[in-house]
Design an enzyme around this catalytic site. Structure first.
Site, PDB file in Angstrom:
ATOM      1  N   ARG A   1       0.841  -1.213   0.000  1.00  0.00           N
ATOM      2  CA  ARG A   1       0.000   0.000   0.000  1.00  0.00           C
ATOM      3  C   ARG A   1       0.874   1.261   0.000  1.00  0.00           C
ATOM      4  NH1 ARG A   1      -4.308   0.458   4.710  1.00  0.00           N
ATOM      5  NH2 ARG A   1      -2.476   0.942   5.953  1.00  0.00           N
TER       6      ARG A   1
ATOM      7  N   LYS B   1      -2.502   7.020   1.301  1.00  0.00           N
ATOM      8  CA  LYS B   1      -2.230   7.265   2.724  1.00  0.00           C
ATOM      9  C   LYS B   1      -1.175   8.362   2.833  1.00  0.00           C
ATOM     10  CE  LYS B   1      -1.897   4.498   6.922  1.00  0.00           C
ATOM     11  NZ  LYS B   1      -2.972   5.139   7.673  1.00  0.00           N
TER      12      LYS B   1
ATOM     13  N   GLU C   1     -15.790   5.654   5.587  1.00  0.00           N
ATOM     14  CA  GLU C   1     -14.912   5.048   6.591  1.00  0.00           C
ATOM     15  C   GLU C   1     -14.894   5.949   7.817  1.00  0.00           C
ATOM     16  OE1 GLU C   1     -10.840   4.939   5.099  1.00  0.00           O
ATOM     17  OE2 GLU C   1     -11.141   6.865   4.129  1.00  0.00           O
TER      18      GLU C   1
END
Ligand SMILES: Cc1ncc(COP(=O)(O)O)c(C=O)c1O
Length: 331
Positions: free
Chosen positions: A86, A183, A216
């Site tokens: 990721r 992220k 989320e």
């Protein structure tokens, strides 16, 4: 005549004053940071006072940086490769030069964990476009910065699991998909959402997307158990692809086989359907799996932690201790 307040000069510090000042700062704040690697320093430091970055690093003043976090459990690193995958995707979306390469970063992460001596904790690592100017874009011929911090990690009260958590729909707009799936160090909406929730007397917030589907939480994913007994999770195209959620979606197959779950679905979840669910869960590396018992003014299910949350937490904890995704730390 007394000098005016603005005539009072500020101290101009020498190099020798700095260490003392940084140590004093750390004495005023209790921190549990065990080791820090910086590519700019070319090694590891264990004194929190020395865990510093140059102020002109673009991660500091422009937010041009990414990060990820993995856990150390009983002296082993859990699911590091999924987190590094990721990290690489976040680097690409942020147009950051990947230097050192992935293998070298992996070695540095493991070796920083070893230098820390910590057998339980968190590993957070960052890639920055580097130091060298106050421009927007990366510094020409600049050096990307890679940093690794081994620290005690985030901890949550036992009541989150025993009594369940309360959440609210945030008033903060959800990040557009490019930013939500990356992220990056731009966590302002996530921070504001969590602050808003705490001020409202609940534990966290939930982002809703423009179509009215569930997104989320601040640093966690959300999932549901429908009235029919299926585990449902929002699609990952507009939220962060949580490593914990992805792993749980695999582990949950065992619950389908045992008849505890009727199925597993990853799809858009309209808010009205989500509110009518039997169970609601928060999922993430730090919280693991925690039941949500109240969302805004409404109880979820019977208002008590449900069996699926508990079963999934058990499966995850087992995987973190004895699964096949553990890397021993060479202390
Ligand atoms: C915004 C956001 N969503 C979800 C997650 C959960 O991801 P993970 O399970 O990899 O911790 C995180 C934490 O990293 C996050 O910051």
């Amino acid at each position: 005549m007394a000098p005016t307040p603005e005539a009072q000069a500020l101290p101009v510090l020498k190099g020798s004053d700095i260490l003392q000042k940084l140590e004093a700062l750390r004495r005023r704040q209790e921190v549990r940071y065990y080791a820090f690697y910086s590519s700019q320093l070319g090694g590891v430091v264990t004194d929190p006072a020395l865990m510093v970055l140059p102020f002109d690093d673009h991660m500091v003043h422009r937010g041009h940086g990414i990060f990820d976090t993995a856990a150390i459990v009983e002296g082993r690193i859990y699911d590091l490769d999924a987190h590094l995958d990721r990290f690489m995707r976040s680097a690409k979306a942020s147009r950051l030069e990947v230097k050192p390469d992935r293998e070298e970063m992996r070695r540095i992460v493991i070796q920083t964990a070893a230098a820390s001596g910590a057998r339980e904790g968190s590993i957070r690592y960052w890639l920055s476009s580097g130091a060298g100017s106050f421009e927007l874009g990366p510094v020409k011929n600049g050096e990307p910065g890679f940093f690794v911090m081994i620290f005690a990690g985030l901890s949550y009260p036992g009541s989150y699991y025993a009594q369940g958590m309360k959440v609210m729909t945030t008033t903060c707009p959800i990040k557009p998909p490019l930013y939500a799936t990356t992220k990056s160090t731009n966590y302002l909406p996530n921070v504001l959402m969590q602050m808003e929730a705490k001020e409202a007397g609940v534990d966290n917030g939930v982002f809703i997307d423009a179509e009215g589907n569930v997104g989320e939480s601040s640093n966690m994913n959300v999932a549901f158990v429908t009235g029919g007994g299926a585990l449902v999770h929002p699609k990952f195209d507009h939220i962060l692809a949580g490593c914990t959620s992805l792993r749980l979606l695999e582990l949950a197959r065992g619950l389908v086989d045992r008849g505890v779950l009727a199925g597993i679905e990853v799809r858009d979840i309209p808010v009205a359907e989500a509110r009518a669910s039997r169970e609601m869960l928060l999922v993430g590396s730090s919280v693991k799996v925690a039941p949500i018992v109240r969302w805004d003014s409404q109880a979820i299910g019977d208002g008590r932690p449900g069996p699926v949350a508990n079963a999934l937490l058990g499966l995850l904890e087992e995987d973190m201790r004895s699964g096949d995704r553990l890397i021993p730390v060479p202390y």
